[in-house]
Design an enzyme around this catalytic site. Structure first.
Site, mmCIF file in Angstrom:
data_model
loop_
_atom_site.group_PDB
_atom_site.id
_atom_site.type_symbol
_atom_site.label_atom_id
_atom_site.label_comp_id
_atom_site.label_asym_id
_atom_site.label_seq_id
_atom_site.Cartn_x
_atom_site.Cartn_y
_atom_site.Cartn_z
ATOM 1 N N LYS A 153 -0.843 5.128 -5.528
ATOM 2 C CA LYS A 153 -1.949 4.769 -6.436
ATOM 3 C C LYS A 153 -2.809 5.987 -6.742
ATOM 4 O O LYS A 153 -3.153 6.246 -7.893
ATOM 5 C CB LYS A 153 -2.812 3.654 -5.812
ATOM 6 C CG LYS A 153 -2.081 2.331 -5.670
ATOM 7 C CD LYS A 153 -2.938 1.283 -4.991
ATOM 8 C CE LYS A 153 -3.243 1.610 -3.544
ATOM 9 N NZ LYS A 153 -2.076 1.673 -2.661
ATOM 10 N N GLY A 182 8.038 12.666 -8.502
ATOM 11 C CA GLY A 182 7.555 13.710 -7.595
ATOM 12 C C GLY A 182 6.072 13.522 -7.350
ATOM 13 O O GLY A 182 5.409 12.742 -8.046
ATOM 14 N N ARG A 188 0.537 7.795 11.126
ATOM 15 C CA ARG A 188 1.532 6.899 11.749
ATOM 16 C C ARG A 188 2.818 6.847 10.923
ATOM 17 O O ARG A 188 2.746 6.814 9.692
ATOM 18 C CB ARG A 188 0.985 5.468 11.816
ATOM 19 C CG ARG A 188 -0.135 5.286 12.805
ATOM 20 C CD ARG A 188 -0.558 3.838 12.891
ATOM 21 N NE ARG A 188 -1.275 3.393 11.698
ATOM 22 C CZ ARG A 188 -1.794 2.179 11.557
ATOM 23 N NH1 ARG A 188 -1.663 1.286 12.514
ATOM 24 N NH2 ARG A 188 -2.431 1.837 10.461
ATOM 25 N N PRO A 189 3.998 6.842 11.598
ATOM 26 C CA PRO A 189 5.239 6.663 10.822
ATOM 27 C C PRO A 189 5.203 5.297 10.146
ATOM 28 O O PRO A 189 4.823 4.305 10.760
ATOM 29 C CB PRO A 189 6.349 6.689 11.879
ATOM 30 C CG PRO A 189 5.717 6.933 13.190
ATOM 31 C CD PRO A 189 4.228 6.917 13.038
ATOM 32 N N GLY A 215 0.838 -1.205 0.000
ATOM 33 C CA GLY A 215 0.000 0.000 0.000
ATOM 34 C C GLY A 215 0.867 1.246 0.000
ATOM 35 O O GLY A 215 2.105 1.162 0.109
ATOM 36 N N ASP A 216 0.215 2.401 -0.196
ATOM 37 C CA ASP A 216 0.919 3.687 -0.202
ATOM 38 C C ASP A 216 2.003 3.755 -1.284
ATOM 39 O O ASP A 216 3.043 4.394 -1.111
ATOM 40 C CB ASP A 216 1.543 4.000 1.176
ATOM 41 C CG ASP A 216 0.494 3.955 2.272
ATOM 42 O OD1 ASP A 216 -0.632 4.411 2.001
ATOM 43 O OD2 ASP A 216 0.792 3.450 3.370
ATOM 44 N N GLY A 247 -5.689 5.949 2.345
ATOM 45 C CA GLY A 247 -5.302 7.345 2.319
ATOM 46 C C GLY A 247 -4.520 7.575 1.046
ATOM 47 O O GLY A 247 -3.411 7.084 0.885
ATOM 48 N N HIS A 248 -5.150 8.276 0.105
ATOM 49 C CA HIS A 248 -4.484 8.560 -1.161
ATOM 50 C C HIS A 248 -4.206 10.056 -1.222
ATOM 51 O O HIS A 248 -5.127 10.857 -1.157
ATOM 52 C CB HIS A 248 -5.366 8.178 -2.347
ATOM 53 C CG HIS A 248 -5.755 6.733 -2.369
ATOM 54 N ND1 HIS A 248 -4.860 5.722 -2.119
ATOM 55 C CD2 HIS A 248 -6.933 6.121 -2.624
ATOM 56 C CE1 HIS A 248 -5.478 4.558 -2.221
ATOM 57 N NE2 HIS A 248 -6.737 4.779 -2.519
ATOM 58 N N THR A 249 -2.941 10.399 -1.346
ATOM 59 C CA THR A 249 -2.600 11.818 -1.442
ATOM 60 C C THR A 249 -2.455 12.198 -2.895
ATOM 61 O O THR A 249 -1.735 11.546 -3.647
ATOM 62 C CB THR A 249 -1.269 12.097 -0.710
ATOM 63 O OG1 THR A 249 -1.379 11.554 0.603
ATOM 64 C CG2 THR A 249 -0.989 13.585 -0.626
ATOM 65 N N THR A 309 -6.327 0.361 11.329
ATOM 66 C CA THR A 309 -6.529 1.810 11.261
ATOM 67 C C THR A 309 -7.665 2.237 12.193
ATOM 68 O O THR A 309 -7.955 3.416 12.314
ATOM 69 C CB THR A 309 -6.888 2.248 9.822
ATOM 70 O OG1 THR A 309 -7.971 1.434 9.376
ATOM 71 C CG2 THR A 309 -5.720 2.115 8.886
HETATM 72 P P1 GDP Z 1 -1.595 5.469 -2.118
HETATM 73 O O1 GDP Z 1 -2.264 5.036 -0.850
HETATM 74 O O2 GDP Z 1 -1.048 4.327 -2.904
HETATM 75 O O3 GDP Z 1 -2.468 6.366 -2.946
HETATM 76 O O4 GDP Z 1 -0.318 6.347 -1.701
HETATM 77 P P2 GDP Z 1 -0.251 7.500 -0.586
HETATM 78 O O5 GDP Z 1 -0.859 8.719 -1.127
HETATM 79 O O6 GDP Z 1 -0.748 6.992 0.724
HETATM 80 O O7 GDP Z 1 1.312 7.645 -0.404
HETATM 81 C C1 GDP Z 1 2.147 8.097 -1.423
HETATM 82 C C2 GDP Z 1 2.808 9.407 -0.977
HETATM 83 O O8 GDP Z 1 3.886 9.712 -1.822
HETATM 84 C C3 GDP Z 1 1.890 10.607 -1.058
HETATM 85 O O9 GDP Z 1 2.235 11.507 -0.053
HETATM 86 C C4 GDP Z 1 2.191 11.178 -2.447
HETATM 87 O O10 GDP Z 1 1.935 12.565 -2.530
HETATM 88 C C5 GDP Z 1 3.647 10.896 -2.563
HETATM 89 N N1 GDP Z 1 4.137 10.587 -3.904
HETATM 90 C C6 GDP Z 1 3.531 9.878 -4.891
HETATM 91 N N2 GDP Z 1 4.362 9.691 -5.930
HETATM 92 C C7 GDP Z 1 5.532 10.308 -5.604
HETATM 93 C C8 GDP Z 1 6.795 10.439 -6.243
HETATM 94 O O11 GDP Z 1 7.038 9.936 -7.342
HETATM 95 N N3 GDP Z 1 7.756 11.133 -5.565
HETATM 96 C C9 GDP Z 1 7.557 11.671 -4.348
HETATM 97 N N4 GDP Z 1 8.551 12.313 -3.763
HETATM 98 N N5 GDP Z 1 6.370 11.550 -3.700
HETATM 99 C C10 GDP Z 1 5.396 10.881 -4.320
HETATM 100 MG MG MG Z 2 -2.124 5.403 1.159
#
Ligand code: GDP
Ligand code: MG
Length: 424
Positions: free
Chosen positions: A15, A415, A303-304, A11-12, A39-41, A129
């Protein structure tokens, strides 16, 4: 085109970020499993958003977003998520958000039970969670939950709820010794948050299938990585639903054979939030530096995250499960730019034997990582927009990962912002 965007790791992987980018070519984005434990950022020209329940296509003006039948939906959380996004200027109406009438409602007592059980487990906790996901999926399979269509007839819902609570309170009051859940409280909660969604609830099965028949393209968005799959992941430290691409059509209500391809989102190193075996884990300064460089703190919980080098056995297994061998998006490559030597966990040592097969049970719990170090590139690559622009060592790293995992990397993300990527 019917595509599933799925996670290869724990995860994370990014996506949400990749769905936000690639959804440009799709008419519809549909979630098919999970709840607000995701949690998708997403970072784009509109700002920075953390999505828990809403599909990541919600930030595009022309995309229709579907919350599929396989989901479990905490309507209070969804209400707050919708309000927060609309407050930030994002348009959300029944035209661009459709919620399956068959999706399961995650109730406050599911959340309560999740917390009670993690507290009872104390140091043996699962690292949940605490958002009620395991209890609500368990109740779904017990066939003792309300579904979104119940919001359309709250009086009948109240009758169903009375029966459900009679059963549920056996656990909450007699088992955990807490005050029984009151029918009136739950009913009021349903009225308070459910009324808002009445116009959003519809038969998404017909909606999606009709749309596909009309030639519309659909992207299914997974919520967690392959190693968190309830059946094939690191059970019991998994999520409580099927996260795999093969389940995407099922969770959304579309025939499986309509799925054209899977895009696997794979991280250039490893991260894992919560408990459970994580063979490639790096500790001490090496781990702390990687965590800081990658900003590895949970989007849903803060969480870390535990971190490690790229994990070959785990990633190969994830690619296999997701059927994503010919289309991988490698994310967060830029994070590795600070390293002189990049750690790669190439194999596991299981019972004294090196293997790249992902084990389970005791073998997984006791597996030791076999680490190799790859020369770093030590240059900022976040502005690179093609493979050719990358430093040679970064190019070699990509090729090496492809070779180790026998996959084709098609996209590279350097990024967090939408445009920080290139296609191979
Ligand atoms: P998801 O749960 O798979 O959608 O991923 P998350 O959003 O929980 O975690 C991915 C984190 O990495 C988020 O804070 C994104 O903004 C960031 N991120 C995604 N792709 C990149 C990347 O290529 N480089 C960097 N530095 N950050 C990224
Ligand atoms: Mg996530």
């Amino acid at each position: 085109m019917i595509t599933a965007i799925v996670g290869i790791n724990w995860g994370d992987e990014g996506k949400g970020r990749m769905v936000d980018l690639l959804s440009e070519k799709y008419d519809i984005v549909s979630r098919y499993q999970g709840g607000n434990n995701a949690g998708h950022t997403v970072v784009n020209e509109k700002g920075k958003f953390i999505l828990n329940l809403l599909p990541s296509g919600i930030l595009r003006d022309t995309t229709v977003n579907v919350m599929g039948t396989g989901m479990v939906i905490d309507i209070e959380h969804l209400y707050n998520e919708v309000k927060s996004l609309t407050g930030a200027g994002i348009k959300i109406t029944p035209d661009n958000l459709k919620i399956s009438d068959r999706a399961t409602i995650c109730m406050p007592y599911h959340k309560q039970l999740d917390i009670l059980e993690e507290e009872r487990l104390a140091d043996k906790k699962f690292g949940s969670t605490r958002r009620g996901i395991a209890p609500v999926y368990a109740d779904k399979y017990y066939k003792k939950t309300l579904r979104m269509h119940d919001l359309l007839d709250l009086e009948t819902a109240k009758e169903k709820l009375a029966d459900i609570l009679e059963w549920k309170n056996l656990t909450i009051a007699n088992g955990y010794g807490k005050d029984p859940v009151k029918l009136e409280d739950m009913y009021n909660w349903l009225v308070k948050y459910g009324t808002f969604f009445k116009d959003y609830v519809c038969d998404t099965t017909y909606y999606l299938n009709n749309a596909i028949d009309e030639g519309k393209s659909v992207m299914f968005e997974a919520q967690l990585g392959a190693l968190r799959d309830i059946d094939f992941g690191i059970y019991p430290y998994t999520s409580s639903s099927t996260v795999l691409a093969a389940y995407a059509p099922i969770g959304a209500g579309v025939p499986g054979r309509k799925l054209d391809c899977s895009i696997g989102i794979m991280k250039a190193y490893s991260s894992c939030v919560g408990e459970g075996p994580f063979t490639c884990e790096l500790f001490g300064k090496e781990g702390d530096e990687l965590r800081e460089a990658g900003g590895e703190y949970g989007a849903a919980t803060g969480r870390p995250r535990r971190v490690g080098g790229f994990d070959v056995p785990a990633s190969k297994y994830g690619i296999l499960l997701q059927g994503a061998k010919d289309c991988i998006a490698l994310t967060k490559l830029d994070v590795l730019s600070y390293l002189d030597k990049i750690p790669i966990c190439t194999k596991y040592l299981v019972d004294g034997v090196e293997t790249d097969v992902f084990p389970q049970g005791k073998a997984l719990a006791e597996a030791k990582p076999v680490y190799e170090y790859f020369d770093g590139w030590k240059t900022d690559i976040s502005k690179c927009r093609s493979f050719e622009e990358l430093p040679v060592q970064a190019q070699k790293y990509i090729r090496y990962i492809e070779k180790l995992t026998d996959c084709k990397i098609k996209y590279v993300s350097v990024g967090a912002s939408r445009e920080d990527y290139f296609e191979m």
